[in-house]
Motif scaffolding. Sequence first.
Motif, mmCIF file in Angstrom:
data_model
loop_
_atom_site.group_PDB
_atom_site.id
_atom_site.type_symbol
_atom_site.label_atom_id
_atom_site.label_comp_id
_atom_site.label_asym_id
_atom_site.label_seq_id
_atom_site.Cartn_x
_atom_site.Cartn_y
_atom_site.Cartn_z
ATOM 1 N N GLU A 1 0.840 -1.203 0.000
ATOM 2 C CA GLU A 1 0.000 0.000 0.000
ATOM 3 C C GLU A 1 0.875 1.252 0.000
ATOM 4 N N PRO A 2 0.708 2.191 -0.956
ATOM 5 C CA PRO A 2 1.534 3.397 -1.010
ATOM 6 C C PRO A 2 1.198 4.338 0.143
ATOM 7 N N ARG A 3 2.143 5.200 0.435
ATOM 8 C CA ARG A 3 1.921 6.175 1.507
ATOM 9 C C ARG A 3 0.870 7.191 1.066
ATOM 10 N N LYS A 4 0.051 7.617 2.019
ATOM 11 C CA LYS A 4 -1.041 8.528 1.706
ATOM 12 C C LYS A 4 -0.515 9.941 1.467
ATOM 13 N N VAL A 5 -1.265 10.709 0.672
ATOM 14 C CA VAL A 5 -0.919 12.103 0.410
ATOM 15 C C VAL A 5 -1.404 12.967 1.572
ATOM 16 N N ASN A 6 -0.520 13.811 2.080
ATOM 17 C CA ASN A 6 -0.857 14.705 3.192
ATOM 18 C C ASN A 6 -1.473 15.980 2.615
ATOM 19 N N VAL A 7 -2.792 15.972 2.457
ATOM 20 C CA VAL A 7 -3.487 17.090 1.809
ATOM 21 C C VAL A 7 -3.304 18.376 2.606
ATOM 22 N N LEU A 8 -3.422 18.295 3.929
ATOM 23 C CA LEU A 8 -3.274 19.495 4.760
ATOM 24 C C LEU A 8 -1.875 20.078 4.625
ATOM 25 N N GLY A 9 -0.857 19.215 4.498
ATOM 26 C CA GLY A 9 0.500 19.708 4.317
ATOM 27 C C GLY A 9 0.661 20.464 3.013
ATOM 28 N N ARG B 1 2.911 11.760 3.753
ATOM 29 C CA ARG B 1 4.237 12.319 3.550
ATOM 30 C C ARG B 1 4.404 13.606 4.347
ATOM 31 N N LYS B 2 5.610 13.787 4.897
ATOM 32 C CA LYS B 2 5.863 14.915 5.796
ATOM 33 C C LYS B 2 6.531 16.100 5.110
#
Length: 354
Positions: free
Chosen positions: A104-112, A155-156
């Motif tokens: 499972e790929p890492r989720k996109v951090n929309v808020l970031g 992602r950070k």
Amino acid sequence: MTDATNPPAGWYDDGRGQRRYWDGTQWTEHTAPLASAGAYDPGAAATAAADQSATLPYETQRSTDPYAATTPYSIAPGAGAADPYAPYGAVGAPGGPAGAPGTEPRKVNVLGIVALALAVVGFILACIPFVQVVAWIVLPIAFVLSLVALFLEGRKWPAITGLVVSVLGGIVGALVFAFVTVGVLGQIADSGVIQDQIERELEEEFGTPVPTQDEGEAPDAGTVDGLAFGDTMTWDDGVSMTVSEPEPYTPSDLSAGADQAEDLVFTLTITNDSTENVQPVVLSTLSSGGTEATRIFDVGAEGGQVGIPPTTAILPGESITWREAWSVADAASLTMQTAPSFQYESVVFTNVAQ
């Protein structure tokens, strides 16, 4: 001698996350890491799987060997994955290498990402004099959102970048504000406004007029009235200023201030025919039908931003042109008061009959 009922000697996945050497009859103590996806040979694995299905049943007899339970054929076809090469530790098999298909790929951090976008907008606004007040609203919001995004899943890097950009925007904005403030105060001091105030106070205190400087040493104080839009005002030192006739203006979606009946745009030009540099500090005002007009700031205007006065020094023999947009109540009754800086007397441009 190798038993014909056993698989051929070679390296196989022993089911413990590594490869182990099978000597044809039993497992040995020799181990190696699982082969990477790039080193995997599907053709060879397919041939080995075919030989295996033709020579052996899918279950082998238990032996006293501690590894007998995990011989290369102890995993039945389809037991772990649909991949036919799963018994050999192929990509996609249970326990296969990290990053294999199906991970499972890492989720996109929309808020970031939102925080980063706000930080970039705030940074740009912080670099523009006279609209920095908007940056002081946007940058703190971007900073807080970036902090929150750091603790969210995904992602950070957008959150970290947003933090850095928002902090840098605050620092750059403070420097620009300080630079403009010092320039304005210097222009006020050079213009003689403070000196005139002191002279008036001395006259009121002692009742004796204080001698003033001769004409021509500095531009006159006061206001010049009666110029029409399109005319040019020239001061004694050779500096001139022109305000064009107003034209209808359509603000973009990124504009602010269009809140009255009509929107107009003026083209202003300062020409420096003096022998010294001119540092422009233009603070225009406009009234319309007895009502104060609203300045329009539009960073998305076609042909470049509108409403931002120039801040670059004008060298002798050069000129600078910019546009100012205003929202007015009555386009037929306009009065604008402006000047190149505090060092020059103000001039009034109007379309009202004198």
